[in-house]
Design a protein around this motif. Structure first.
Motif, PDB file in Angstrom:
ATOM      1  N   MET A  91       0.826  -1.212   0.000  1.00  0.00           N
ATOM      2  CA  MET A  91       0.000   0.000   0.000  1.00  0.00           C
ATOM      3  C   MET A  91       0.860   1.262   0.000  1.00  0.00           C
ATOM      4  N   HIS A  92       2.157   1.122   0.360  1.00  0.00           N
ATOM      5  CA  HIS A  92       3.073   2.258   0.274  1.00  0.00           C
ATOM      6  C   HIS A  92       3.927   2.209  -0.986  1.00  0.00           C
ATOM      7  N   GLU A  93       3.950   1.067  -1.654  1.00  0.00           N
ATOM      8  CA  GLU A  93       4.704   0.934  -2.900  1.00  0.00           C
ATOM      9  C   GLU A  93       3.834   1.251  -4.118  1.00  0.00           C
ATOM     10  N   LEU A  94       2.581   0.824  -4.062  1.00  0.00           N
ATOM     11  CA  LEU A  94       1.671   0.964  -5.204  1.00  0.00           C
ATOM     12  C   LEU A  94       0.609   2.000  -4.850  1.00  0.00           C
ATOM     13  N   THR A  95       0.919   3.257  -5.076  1.00  0.00           N
ATOM     14  CA  THR A  95       0.034   4.317  -4.593  1.00  0.00           C
ATOM     15  C   THR A  95      -0.951   4.819  -5.636  1.00  0.00           C
ATOM     16  N   ASP A  96      -0.886   4.301  -6.852  1.00  0.00           N
ATOM     17  CA  ASP A  96      -1.899   4.658  -7.852  1.00  0.00           C
ATOM     18  C   ASP A  96      -2.158   3.453  -8.742  1.00  0.00           C
ATOM     19  N   ARG A  97      -3.173   3.572  -9.582  1.00  0.00           N
ATOM     20  CA  ARG A  97      -3.603   2.437 -10.393  1.00  0.00           C
ATOM     21  C   ARG A  97      -2.519   2.005 -11.398  1.00  0.00           C
ATOM     22  N   THR A  98      -1.755   2.964 -11.909  1.00  0.00           N
ATOM     23  CA  THR A  98      -0.698   2.618 -12.857  1.00  0.00           C
ATOM     24  C   THR A  98       0.339   1.709 -12.210  1.00  0.00           C
ATOM     25  N   GLU A  99       0.712   2.020 -10.970  1.00  0.00           N
ATOM     26  CA  GLU A  99       1.692   1.195 -10.265  1.00  0.00           C
ATOM     27  C   GLU A  99       1.124  -0.186  -9.951  1.00  0.00           C
ATOM     28  N   VAL A 100      -0.164  -0.258  -9.633  1.00  0.00           N
ATOM     29  CA  VAL A 100      -0.802  -1.562  -9.418  1.00  0.00           C
ATOM     30  C   VAL A 100      -0.753  -2.389 -10.696  1.00  0.00           C
ATOM     31  N   ASP A 101      -1.088  -1.763 -11.817  1.00  0.00           N
ATOM     32  CA  ASP A 101      -1.056  -2.478 -13.103  1.00  0.00           C
ATOM     33  C   ASP A 101       0.355  -2.970 -13.424  1.00  0.00           C
ATOM     34  N   GLN A 102       1.359  -2.164 -13.126  1.00  0.00           N
ATOM     35  CA  GLN A 102       2.742  -2.570 -13.378  1.00  0.00           C
ATOM     36  C   GLN A 102       3.130  -3.759 -12.501  1.00  0.00           C
ATOM     37  N   TYR A 103       2.677  -3.729 -11.250  1.00  0.00           N
ATOM     38  CA  TYR A 103       2.955  -4.846 -10.337  1.00  0.00           C
ATOM     39  C   TYR A 103       2.328  -6.135 -10.860  1.00  0.00           C
ATOM     40  N   VAL A 104       1.080  -6.055 -11.279  1.00  0.00           N
ATOM     41  CA  VAL A 104       0.379  -7.243 -11.769  1.00  0.00           C
ATOM     42  C   VAL A 104       1.038  -7.755 -13.057  1.00  0.00           C
ATOM     43  N   ALA A 105       1.447  -6.838 -13.918  1.00  0.00           N
ATOM     44  CA  ALA A 105       2.104  -7.246 -15.162  1.00  0.00           C
ATOM     45  C   ALA A 105       3.415  -7.963 -14.887  1.00  0.00           C
ATOM     46  N   GLU A 106       4.144  -7.517 -13.844  1.00  0.00           N
ATOM     47  CA  GLU A 106       5.446  -8.102 -13.541  1.00  0.00           C
ATOM     48  C   GLU A 106       5.348  -9.374 -12.715  1.00  0.00           C
ATOM     49  N   TYR A 107       4.421  -9.399 -11.760  1.00  0.00           N
ATOM     50  CA  TYR A 107       4.378 -10.518 -10.818  1.00  0.00           C
ATOM     51  C   TYR A 107       3.102 -11.351 -10.917  1.00  0.00           C
TER      52      TYR A 107
ATOM     53  N   PRO B 288      -6.712  -6.345 -10.703  1.00  0.00           N
ATOM     54  CA  PRO B 288      -6.041  -5.086 -10.349  1.00  0.00           C
ATOM     55  C   PRO B 288      -6.988  -4.108  -9.657  1.00  0.00           C
ATOM     56  N   ASP B 289      -8.253  -4.071 -10.091  1.00  0.00           N
ATOM     57  CA  ASP B 289      -9.227  -3.182  -9.446  1.00  0.00           C
ATOM     58  C   ASP B 289      -9.374  -3.510  -7.964  1.00  0.00           C
ATOM     59  N   ALA B 290      -9.531  -4.794  -7.664  1.00  0.00           N
ATOM     60  CA  ALA B 290      -9.732  -5.210  -6.277  1.00  0.00           C
ATOM     61  C   ALA B 290      -8.497  -4.904  -5.434  1.00  0.00           C
TER      62      ALA B 290
ATOM     63  N   LEU C  45       5.479   4.155  13.590  1.00  0.00           N
ATOM     64  CA  LEU C  45       4.139   4.036  13.035  1.00  0.00           C
ATOM     65  C   LEU C  45       3.813   5.297  12.262  1.00  0.00           C
ATOM     66  N   GLN C  46       3.011   5.148  11.224  1.00  0.00           N
ATOM     67  CA  GLN C  46       2.615   6.287  10.400  1.00  0.00           C
ATOM     68  C   GLN C  46       1.115   6.491  10.479  1.00  0.00           C
ATOM     69  N   ALA C  47       0.736   7.745  10.562  1.00  0.00           N
ATOM     70  CA  ALA C  47      -0.692   8.056  10.658  1.00  0.00           C
ATOM     71  C   ALA C  47      -1.418   7.636   9.390  1.00  0.00           C
ATOM     72  N   PRO C  48      -2.656   7.168   9.495  1.00  0.00           N
ATOM     73  CA  PRO C  48      -3.454   6.828   8.306  1.00  0.00           C
ATOM     74  C   PRO C  48      -3.645   8.043   7.410  1.00  0.00           C
ATOM     75  N   GLU C  49      -3.879   7.759   6.138  1.00  0.00           N
ATOM     76  CA  GLU C  49      -4.138   8.828   5.159  1.00  0.00           C
ATOM     77  C   GLU C  49      -5.647   8.948   4.932  1.00  0.00           C
ATOM     78  N   PRO C  50      -6.112  10.148   4.593  1.00  0.00           N
ATOM     79  CA  PRO C  50      -7.525  10.293   4.263  1.00  0.00           C
ATOM     80  C   PRO C  50      -7.874   9.429   3.061  1.00  0.00           C
ATOM     81  N   PHE C  51      -9.005   8.752   3.117  1.00  0.00           N
ATOM     82  CA  PHE C  51      -9.414   7.877   2.018  1.00  0.00           C
ATOM     83  C   PHE C  51     -10.271   8.672   1.039  1.00  0.00           C
ATOM     84  N   THR C  52      -9.797   8.738  -0.210  1.00  0.00           N
ATOM     85  CA  THR C  52     -10.529   9.496  -1.217  1.00  0.00           C
ATOM     86  C   THR C  52     -11.266   8.583  -2.180  1.00  0.00           C
ATOM     87  N   GLY C  53     -11.088   7.280  -2.022  1.00  0.00           N
ATOM     88  CA  GLY C  53     -11.752   6.327  -2.917  1.00  0.00           C
ATOM     89  C   GLY C  53     -11.093   6.284  -4.260  1.00  0.00           C
ATOM     90  N   GLY C  54     -11.603   5.387  -5.129  1.00  0.00           N
ATOM     91  CA  GLY C  54     -11.095   5.305  -6.482  1.00  0.00           C
ATOM     92  C   GLY C  54      -9.819   4.543  -6.585  1.00  0.00           C
TER      93      GLY C  54
END
Length: 273
Positions: free
Chosen positions: A155-171, A185-187, A264-273
């Protein structure tokens, strides 16, 4: 009063060794370096006092002054810090923490790191009164996307949908080990976004049927990138995900007592999407 203002107020009352330590902290917070006037202003102290503190640090090798008159952390201090860090592996650092969490919750605790697309278990502690043997082993691994530990780091490495897609493509592909495994990838993207907003991740029987866990990232040597993550794993028939979430205040309290609140790091505001 803001953090900077509070620190300045505290620093203005410092004398002797306490002022030296305050200057050391100021240097650590300014990796590009800082000048005498800036140090004095930050401490709300006379330049002569700041200069004496800097002089003590330079003499000890804990600070240095470059040709432009800018002060930096000293190489002797950096060698000490990095040497200590190498000698005391993170898995040893978190050992007492994992033991306290295991004994207090009665569940199995883990520490893991992200290696490529997998979570690798570096430490594991079973409760004193163990009633169930987890299949995880130190040195073993699982795909990160289907474990609480892995997702707490992703959740700290893949902070947007493009990075998620790259992760799925690689692994990928995201193979389903159980009916609950995240398979698209959506889930995965939605789960990681929600995890960032909460400050923790859950494993909802995604890697092993009947096993749930809660995981939190730890920032042991960086304020922005987690070193690894800890988790508490339980059999769902006796400990529900809701139970795990209800333990969060106590979990964070124990982490702070053992390692300090800065890991520990404080949670981030959830903006959805």
């Amino acid at each position: 009063m803001g953090t900077e203002g509070k620190r300045a107020e505290e620093a203005s009352a410092l004398t002797g060794s306490a002022r030296v330590l305050a200057v050391l902290r100021h240097l650590a917070e300014h990796p590009a370096g800082t000048r005498l006037g800036e140090v004095a202003a930050a401490l709300d102290a006379p330049k002569s006092s700041a200069h004496r503190a800097l002089g003590a640090l330079v003499q000890s090798g804990f600070a240095r002054q470059d040709a432009q008159g800018v002060y930096h952390l000293g190489f002797d201090l950096l060698r000490l810090v990095f040497g200590y860090h190498e000698a005391r592996a993170p898995s040893l650092t978190v050992g007492p923490l994992l033991r306290r969490l295991a004994d207090e919750t009665g569940e199995t605790t883990h520490y893991g790191v992200l290696v490529d697309g997998n979570i690798v278990y570096q430490a594991k502690v079973s409760p004193s009164r163990q009633t169930f043997q987890m299949s995880s082993v130190i040195g073993g691994s699982n795909p990160a996307y289907r474990t609480g530990l892995g997702k707490a780091l992703l959740m700290h490495e893949l902070t947007d949908r493009t990075e998620v897609d790259q992760y799925v493509a690689e692994y990928g592909p995201l193979e389903a080990r159980t009916p609950h495994t995240l398979r698209t990838p959506d889930a995965l993207h939605d789960a990681l976004a929600e995890g960032r907003s909460n400050g923790y991740m859950l494993d909802m029987q995604e890697n092993d049927l009947g096993i749930v866990c809660i995981a939190l990232p730890l920032f042991l040597d960086s304020p922005t990138r987690p070193t690894g993550a800890i988790s508490i794993s339980a059999v769902v028939s006796r400990t529900t995900p809701q139970d795990l979430v209800s333990w969060l205040p106590r979990i964070r309290e124990i982490v702070t007592e053992e390692l300090g609140g800065a890991v520990l790091q404080a949670p981030e505001p959830f903006t959805g999407g």
